[in-house]
Design a protein around this motif. Structure first.
Motif, short mmCIF file in Angstrom:
data_model
loop_
_atom_site.label_atom_id
_atom_site.label_comp_id
_atom_site.label_asym_id
_atom_site.label_seq_id
_atom_site.Cartn_x
_atom_site.Cartn_y
_atom_site.Cartn_z
N UNK A 161 0.84 -1.20 0.00
CA UNK A 161 0.00 0.00 0.00
C UNK A 161 0.87 1.25 0.00
N UNK A 162 0.44 2.24 -0.77
CA UNK A 162 1.00 3.59 -0.72
C UNK A 162 0.04 4.36 0.17
N UNK A 163 0.40 4.54 1.42
CA UNK A 163 -0.53 5.12 2.39
C UNK A 163 -0.58 6.64 2.37
N UNK A 164 0.43 7.30 1.79
CA UNK A 164 0.46 8.76 1.80
C UNK A 164 0.26 9.40 0.43
N UNK A 165 0.01 8.59 -0.61
CA UNK A 165 -0.30 9.11 -1.93
C UNK A 165 0.86 9.68 -2.70
N UNK A 166 2.11 9.36 -2.30
CA UNK A 166 3.27 9.91 -3.01
C UNK A 166 3.75 9.02 -4.14
N UNK A 167 3.09 7.87 -4.35
CA UNK A 167 3.46 6.96 -5.42
C UNK A 167 4.42 5.87 -5.00
N UNK A 168 4.98 5.97 -3.81
CA UNK A 168 5.92 4.97 -3.31
C UNK A 168 5.21 4.05 -2.33
N UNK A 169 5.54 2.77 -2.39
CA UNK A 169 4.94 1.78 -1.51
C UNK A 169 5.43 2.00 -0.09
N UNK A 170 4.51 2.09 0.88
CA UNK A 170 4.85 2.39 2.27
C UNK A 170 4.74 1.19 3.19
N UNK A 171 3.83 0.27 2.90
CA UNK A 171 3.56 -0.86 3.78
C UNK A 171 3.49 -2.14 2.96
N UNK A 172 4.07 -3.20 3.50
CA UNK A 172 3.99 -4.53 2.91
C UNK A 172 3.28 -5.43 3.91
N UNK A 173 2.17 -6.02 3.51
CA UNK A 173 1.39 -6.92 4.36
C UNK A 173 1.60 -8.35 3.90
N UNK A 174 1.70 -9.28 4.85
CA UNK A 174 1.93 -10.68 4.51
C UNK A 174 0.94 -11.56 5.26
N UNK A 175 0.34 -12.51 4.53
CA UNK A 175 -0.56 -13.51 5.11
C UNK A 175 0.19 -14.83 5.08
N UNK A 176 0.85 -15.20 6.19
CA UNK A 176 1.68 -16.40 6.21
C UNK A 176 0.89 -17.70 6.35
N UNK A 177 -0.31 -17.64 6.94
CA UNK A 177 -1.06 -18.88 7.15
C UNK A 177 -2.19 -19.10 6.15
N UNK A 178 -2.33 -18.19 5.16
CA UNK A 178 -3.29 -18.39 4.08
C UNK A 178 -4.74 -18.21 4.45
N UNK A 179 -5.04 -17.52 5.57
CA UNK A 179 -6.43 -17.35 5.98
C UNK A 179 -7.07 -16.08 5.41
N UNK A 180 -6.33 -15.32 4.61
CA UNK A 180 -6.87 -14.11 4.00
C UNK A 180 -6.71 -12.86 4.84
N UNK A 181 -6.13 -12.98 6.03
CA UNK A 181 -5.88 -11.84 6.90
C UNK A 181 -4.38 -11.65 7.07
N UNK A 182 -3.92 -10.41 7.08
CA UNK A 182 -2.49 -10.14 7.22
C UNK A 182 -2.01 -10.58 8.60
N UNK A 183 -0.87 -11.26 8.61
CA UNK A 183 -0.24 -11.70 9.85
C UNK A 183 0.90 -10.78 10.25
N UNK A 184 1.42 -10.00 9.28
CA UNK A 184 2.48 -9.06 9.59
C UNK A 184 2.40 -7.88 8.62
N UNK A 185 2.93 -6.76 9.09
CA UNK A 185 3.00 -5.55 8.27
C UNK A 185 4.36 -4.92 8.48
N UNK A 186 5.05 -4.62 7.40
CA UNK A 186 6.37 -4.03 7.46
C UNK A 186 6.36 -2.68 6.76
N UNK A 187 6.95 -1.68 7.38
CA UNK A 187 7.11 -0.38 6.76
C UNK A 187 8.24 -0.48 5.75
N UNK A 188 8.01 0.07 4.57
CA UNK A 188 9.04 0.04 3.52
C UNK A 188 9.80 1.35 3.48
#
Length: 164
Positions: A137-164
């Motif tokens: 996700x680009x959370x601030x609208x500047x065109x650069x990706x800000x957050x990376x979400x990962x669903x490690x267990x495949x349930x469709x919900x993010x298990x972790x979020x990393x700031x890029x």
């Protein structure tokens, strides 16, 4: 294939059905025929064109002249014209600009173009990307990706979020 539709009371219902229709004429059943536009005809469909088991495109009037393809805007709403989605500009994770092209790209650089781009604010620049088990996700609208979400267990919900 799984898909979700809103109910008149504001709730939503998840459905599971085997594909019965081939909306992209490739010989593979990839969609469930429905009457999405309430015209009394089963000429609309929800399709799983990326073959992940979840509906990713709505197709209105697929049996007629000029079907209309729509895709999820990232919020679960079938609202984004697939034609507009295919015209998105986007920045790679390294910040390099890419011209408008296909709405499915190889954002994570794994050699497989499986991430779907979404422009949630309508400015022509992708600000959401959804892949198998990951989203950006680009959370601030500047065109650069800000957050990376990962669903490690495949349930469709993010298990972790990393700031890029």
């Amino acid at each position: 294939m799984e898909y979700c539709l809103g109910d008149p009371d504001g709730s939503a219902t998840m459905w599971t059905a085997d594909p019965t229709t081939d909306v992209n004429s490739d010989g593979v059943l990839d969609a469930v025929a429905l009457d999405l536009d309430d015209d009394g005809l089963l000429d609309d469909a929800l399709a799983d064109l990326d073959v992940d088991g979840l509906a990713d495109h709505g197709v209105l009037d697929f049996g007629g002249d000029g079907p209309v393809y729509v895709t999820d805007d990232g919020t679960g709403t079938w609202a984004v014209s697939a034609d507009r989605a295919a015209a998105l500009r986007w920045l790679g994770l390294d910040g390099v600009a890419h011209p408008a092209g296909d709405a499915t790209v190889d954002l994570d650089g794994d050699g497989q173009a499986r991430e779907r781009l979404v422009d949630s604010d309508g400015d022509g620049l992708a600000d959401r990307a959804f892949g198998v088990g990951a989203a950006w996700a680009d959370t601030d609208g500047d065109g650069h990706w800000d957050v990376h979400l990962v669903d490690t267990d495949g349930d469709g919900a993010a298990d972790s979020a990393d700031t890029l």
